[in-house]
Structure formats: C-alpha cells, structure tokens
Design a protein around this motif. Structure first.
Motif, PDB file in Angstrom:
ATOM      1  N   PHE A  50       8.975 147.932 -11.535  1.00 32.55           N
ATOM      2  CA  PHE A  50       8.202 146.688 -11.611  1.00 32.55           C
ATOM      3  C   PHE A  50       9.008 145.431 -11.284  1.00 32.55           C
ATOM      4  O   PHE A  50       8.437 144.347 -11.236  1.00 32.55           O
ATOM      5  CB  PHE A  50       7.513 146.552 -12.983  1.00 32.55           C
ATOM      6  CG  PHE A  50       8.437 146.533 -14.178  1.00 32.55           C
ATOM      7  CD1 PHE A  50       8.978 145.343 -14.651  1.00 32.55           C
ATOM      8  CD2 PHE A  50       8.746 147.717 -14.844  1.00 32.55           C
ATOM      9  CE1 PHE A  50       9.814 145.324 -15.758  1.00 32.55           C
ATOM     10  CE2 PHE A  50       9.580 147.707 -15.961  1.00 32.55           C
ATOM     11  CZ  PHE A  50      10.111 146.508 -16.416  1.00 32.55           C
ATOM     12  N   VAL A  51      10.300 145.564 -11.035  1.00 29.33           N
ATOM     13  CA  VAL A  51      11.074 144.446 -10.484  1.00 29.33           C
ATOM     14  C   VAL A  51      12.326 145.017  -9.828  1.00 29.33           C
ATOM     15  O   VAL A  51      13.058 145.797 -10.431  1.00 29.33           O
ATOM     16  CB  VAL A  51      11.427 143.376 -11.557  1.00 29.33           C
ATOM     17  CG1 VAL A  51      12.185 143.973 -12.727  1.00 29.33           C
ATOM     18  CG2 VAL A  51      12.232 142.236 -10.943  1.00 29.33           C
ATOM     19  N   LEU A  52      12.540 144.650  -8.571  1.00 30.27           N
ATOM     20  CA  LEU A  52      13.665 145.178  -7.794  1.00 30.27           C
ATOM     21  C   LEU A  52      14.895 144.285  -7.966  1.00 30.27           C
ATOM     22  O   LEU A  52      14.804 143.063  -7.894  1.00 30.27           O
ATOM     23  CB  LEU A  52      13.274 145.239  -6.309  1.00 30.27           C
ATOM     24  CG  LEU A  52      14.207 146.035  -5.390  1.00 30.27           C
ATOM     25  CD1 LEU A  52      14.127 147.523  -5.708  1.00 30.27           C
ATOM     26  CD2 LEU A  52      13.837 145.791  -3.928  1.00 30.27           C
ATOM     27  N   GLN A  53      16.043 144.909  -8.205  1.00 34.05           N
ATOM     28  CA  GLN A  53      17.288 144.161  -8.326  1.00 34.05           C
ATOM     29  C   GLN A  53      18.069 144.141  -7.016  1.00 34.05           C
ATOM     30  O   GLN A  53      18.761 143.174  -6.710  1.00 34.05           O
ATOM     31  CB  GLN A  53      18.185 144.779  -9.416  1.00 34.05           C
ATOM     32  CG  GLN A  53      17.595 144.684 -10.806  1.00 34.05           C
ATOM     33  CD  GLN A  53      18.461 145.398 -11.820  1.00 34.05           C
ATOM     34  OE1 GLN A  53      19.447 144.869 -12.293  1.00 34.05           O
ATOM     35  NE2 GLN A  53      18.088 146.627 -12.169  1.00 34.05           N
ATOM     36  N   GLY A  54      17.983 145.240  -6.258  1.00 30.41           N
ATOM     37  CA  GLY A  54      18.777 145.334  -5.037  1.00 30.41           C
ATOM     38  C   GLY A  54      18.006 145.822  -3.837  1.00 30.41           C
ATOM     39  O   GLY A  54      17.149 146.700  -3.959  1.00 30.41           O
ATOM     40  N   ARG A  55      18.317 145.262  -2.672  1.00 32.94           N
ATOM     41  CA  ARG A  55      17.648 145.690  -1.435  1.00 32.94           C
ATOM     42  C   ARG A  55      18.590 146.491  -0.537  1.00 32.94           C
ATOM     43  O   ARG A  55      18.305 146.722   0.639  1.00 32.94           O
ATOM     44  CB  ARG A  55      17.098 144.466  -0.694  1.00 32.94           C
ATOM     45  CG  ARG A  55      18.120 143.370  -0.458  1.00 32.94           C
ATOM     46  CD  ARG A  55      17.489 142.161   0.182  1.00 32.94           C
ATOM     47  NE  ARG A  55      18.471 141.109   0.400  1.00 32.94           N
ATOM     48  CZ  ARG A  55      18.248 140.008   1.102  1.00 32.94           C
ATOM     49  NH1 ARG A  55      17.066 139.828   1.667  1.00 32.94           N
ATOM     50  NH2 ARG A  55      19.182 139.094   1.252  1.00 32.94           N
ATOM     51  N   ALA A  56      19.732 146.891  -1.075  1.00 33.35           N
ATOM     52  CA  ALA A  56      20.673 147.809  -0.423  1.00 33.35           C
ATOM     53  C   ALA A  56      21.397 148.540  -1.546  1.00 33.35           C
ATOM     54  O   ALA A  56      21.722 147.937  -2.570  1.00 33.35           O
ATOM     55  CB  ALA A  56      21.659 147.057   0.464  1.00 33.35           C
ATOM     56  N   PRO A  57      21.649 149.841  -1.395  1.00 35.31           N
ATOM     57  CA  PRO A  57      22.211 150.627  -2.491  1.00 35.31           C
ATOM     58  C   PRO A  57      23.622 150.237  -2.929  1.00 35.31           C
ATOM     59  O   PRO A  57      24.003 150.517  -4.063  1.00 35.31           O
ATOM     60  CB  PRO A  57      22.191 152.056  -1.941  1.00 35.31           C
ATOM     61  CG  PRO A  57      21.115 152.045  -0.905  1.00 35.31           C
ATOM     62  CD  PRO A  57      21.205 150.687  -0.280  1.00 35.31           C
ATOM     63  N   GLN A  58      24.409 149.637  -2.045  1.00 31.56           N
ATOM     64  CA  GLN A  58      25.778 149.213  -2.357  1.00 31.56           C
ATOM     65  C   GLN A  58      26.722 150.389  -2.597  1.00 31.56           C
ATOM     66  O   GLN A  58      27.871 150.200  -3.008  1.00 31.56           O
ATOM     67  CB  GLN A  58      25.825 148.289  -3.579  1.00 31.56           C
ATOM     68  CG  GLN A  58      24.941 147.050  -3.474  1.00 31.56           C
ATOM     69  CD  GLN A  58      24.927 146.260  -4.762  1.00 31.56           C
ATOM     70  OE1 GLN A  58      25.940 146.096  -5.425  1.00 31.56           O
ATOM     71  NE2 GLN A  58      23.756 145.766  -5.141  1.00 31.56           N
ATOM     72  N   ILE A  59      26.254 151.609  -2.370  1.00 32.22           N
ATOM     73  CA  ILE A  59      27.083 152.804  -2.620  1.00 32.22           C
ATOM     74  C   ILE A  59      27.951 153.092  -1.403  1.00 32.22           C
ATOM     75  O   ILE A  59      27.493 153.004  -0.264  1.00 32.22           O
ATOM     76  CB  ILE A  59      26.192 154.021  -2.938  1.00 32.22           C
ATOM     77  CG1 ILE A  59      25.321 153.728  -4.168  1.00 32.22           C
ATOM     78  CG2 ILE A  59      27.027 155.275  -3.168  1.00 32.22           C
ATOM     79  CD1 ILE A  59      24.211 154.739  -4.392  1.00 32.22           C
ATOM     80  N   VAL A  60      29.196 153.422  -1.663  1.00 35.04           N
ATOM     81  CA  VAL A  60      30.147 153.711  -0.588  1.00 35.04           C
ATOM     82  C   VAL A  60      30.741 155.102  -0.828  1.00 35.04           C
ATOM     83  O   VAL A  60      31.180 155.409  -1.939  1.00 35.04           O
ATOM     84  CB  VAL A  60      31.284 152.667  -0.543  1.00 35.04           C
ATOM     85  CG1 VAL A  60      32.187 152.911   0.660  1.00 35.04           C
ATOM     86  CG2 VAL A  60      30.713 151.249  -0.494  1.00 35.04           C
TER      87      VAL A  60
END
Length: 347
Positions: free
Chosen positions: A112-122
């Motif tokens: 119900f609320v998005l914090q990130g628009r890219a996973p940031q995982i490397v």
C-alpha cells in the motif's frame, strides 16, 4: 465597560476554540486510526532500502498521524514475512514480490506504499576466493551469501543465476544478514559471492575486495537486469488487516509519503543527523558516498509503477516452480489508493 485585558482573553479563547475545531474537523475527515499501536517487521533496517521507514520513525511522522509504531528488525525480509504471517507483526516493510509468492500459496497480502523503485541489490564476487571469476556460470557449486534465505536478495541472485542457465540448487545460499556480519563473512572467505545492499556493498568495493557481477542501484541498471521497472521495498499487510483498519493503513501511508518527500529534498548532512550512528558502520564518508549511488532508487511519491507488478511476476517465474501454472491476480497484490490520498495531503 470591559477592559482591554478582558477582550484579549476572549479573543485568545476564541482562537483556541477555532484551532481545536479545525483540528477535529481534519481528523474526522480521515478518521481516527482503528488500531493505534502497530508493529512493523523489517529485515535489515539499517539498509538504504528501508531508509524511508527510519526517517518516518525518527522524525515523528508516525506519531503525528496518531500511531504508536514498534519496528522489529530481523536478519532479512523472509524473516520479517514470517513474523506477519505468524501474527507477531501487523505490517511488513519488505520486498513487493513477497505479495506475489504469498498469493501463489493462497494467502492474500497487499502493498500500500512503495519505498523503492529499484531493488538496490548488488551481486558481488569475492576476489579472495574467486580471483579468476569471468561469468555468472562460474558460480556453480559456490557459496552465495544473502541477507536471509528466501529474502529479496535471494530472489535477485536466483534470477541472475537463471539468466545464466543455473538453478537455485546449483549453489549454496547462506544467510549473512545486512550489516557488519555480512562484511565479515565475505572478508573471511566463508562465502564466494554475495547479494546484498548498501552500505554493505560500498564497504567491500572501496577496498577492491569484490567484483560487481550484477547491479540494481539505479533505475537504468534495474531495467537492464529485469527488463522493466522493478518495485522493491514497500509496506504490505494482509488484505484483511487493510480492510479492517483503513484509517490505520492511511496513517501509515501518510507518514511514509512524508518521509519520501523529505528524502527528495534532504542533503547529506540532514540524513547523517537523522539516522542512528550505528547505520554509518563506523564510516560517515563511505555512508554518504553509498547514499549518492542509491538515492535515485527511492520512490518520490510511494506510487507503484504501471509495469512494476508484471516485471516482478516475470522475474519470479524464471526460477520459482511454485508459480508455474498459477493464475496470479496482480491487481490484488497492490493498491495506490492510500498513497494518492497521502500525496493530496502532503504536497
């Protein structure tokens, strides 16, 4: 004849009455939270992936929305998920794709609320144990560290392996957490590769201890890896919780949207002053350099991108046999309704 002091007191009383009336009116418009004490489970709270949650907590945004929020930190997103399914938490701050996996198992959960628009995982590979690493195929039979088995870091690693023709069973996944323990596991040679996030990744790359095999810290890199916009950290809860507690859910969305908007304008010094000292992992300059690499990944408004759910489903289908033949109703895994109201309130 009334004196000036009397009229001054009358005006003050009137002003206080009107202020209270307007406050009451605005509170009535949204409605009082049905459940004021809320427990949020998170896996690796110190990560930039979850920074909006920390900002909402530290700046008092939850309290200002009438909520008493307890945040319980776990080693990874899969552990946080277990907490909400088991009933010890109300809401998860975690990866959106868990809502898809849960639906495949007959459990209805909704973002119900998005914090990130890219996973940031490397995904990084050890220069110590794999100095001759050339391609993802070289990871066959190797030990790969993830925050926790079944977490979003595990899913990202599975997807990258699948693109190289490897199955999850071709490697050994080891939970190493999301802070100093993950760094130690890599430096000691306990693992050959690792899927993790900043600031952990930046601690390892600054001293050339690892090679980057796959990176999703920017929108462009994310689209290259996943073939579209890939939603990441979000707040999600069971559909029944959201339906029974719409005002509570709205209050959480309001606080998180305020945090997202604060982060869009905040300078490096603002962030360092706001987060706990432990988040810096003993290196303030490194923390800020890492933030510079991932700040684009933070959602500016909490809205789910149009193609996001489809990208997530497509990613999971590449390696998760539990999704084979399952008719997933993506429209039930997320809602923008609360975020739209939050953005109307906090512009």
């Amino acid at each position: 004849m009334y004196n000036k002091k009397f009229w001054k007191q009358v005006l003050i009383a009137l002003a206080l009455f009107l202020a209270g009336w307007f406050t009451f009116g605005s509170a009535q418009a949204q409605g009082k939270p049905e459940k004021s004490k809320v427990t949020i489970a998170v896996g690796g709270k110190n990560l930039f992936y979850y920074l909006p949650l920390t900002i909402a907590e530290r700046l008092g945004y939850f309290k200002e929305e009438g909520l008493d929020v307890e945040i319980v930190d776990f080693a990874g997103g899969a552990k946080a998920l277990q907490a909400v399914v088991g009933g010890s938490a109300d809401v998860v701050s975690g990866a959106y794709e868990h809502t898809i996996n849960l639906q495949a198992k007959g459990q209805q959960y909704q973002e119900f609320v998005l914090q990130g628009r890219a996973p940031q995982i490397v995904l990084v590979v050890s220069n110590k144990t794999m100095p001759n690493f050339k391609s993802i195929a070289d990871l066959k039979g190797k030990k790969i560290g993830v925050t926790a088995p079944g977490s979003s870091t595990n899913m990202m690693a599975n997807f990258v392996l699948a693109k190289a023709g490897l199955k999850p069973s071709d490697v050994s996944f080891i939970g190493v957490g999301a802070s100093a323990g993950a760094v130690a596991a890599m430096r000691s040679g306990q693992i050959d590769a690792m899927a993790n996030l900043d600031p952990v990744i930046s601690m390892l790359t600054q001293k050339n201890e690892v090679k980057i095999a796959s990176d999703t810290r920017t929108i462009k890199e994310t689209q290259t890896v996943f073939g579209g916009n890939m939603p990441s950290g979000c707040l999600y809860a069971s559909v029944s919780f959201i339906q029974q507690n719409p005002n509570t859910t709205q209050a959480m969305a309001n606080a998180m949207v305020r945090a997202l908007k604060w982060l869009q304008k905040a300078g490096p010094s603002d962030i360092v002053k706001t987060v706990p000292e432990s988040y810096l992992l003993g290196d303030r300059a490194l923390y800020l350099a890492a933030w510079d690499k991932v700040k684009e990944a933070i959602s500016p408004d909490g809205m789910m991108p149009t193609d996001g759910p489809h990208t997530a489903l497509n990613t999971l289908q590449q390696f998760d046999p539990e999704l084979k033949g399952k008719a997933i109703k993506l429209e039930n895994t997320f809602t923008n309704n609360f975020v739209q109201k939050a953005n109307a309130k906090y512009k």
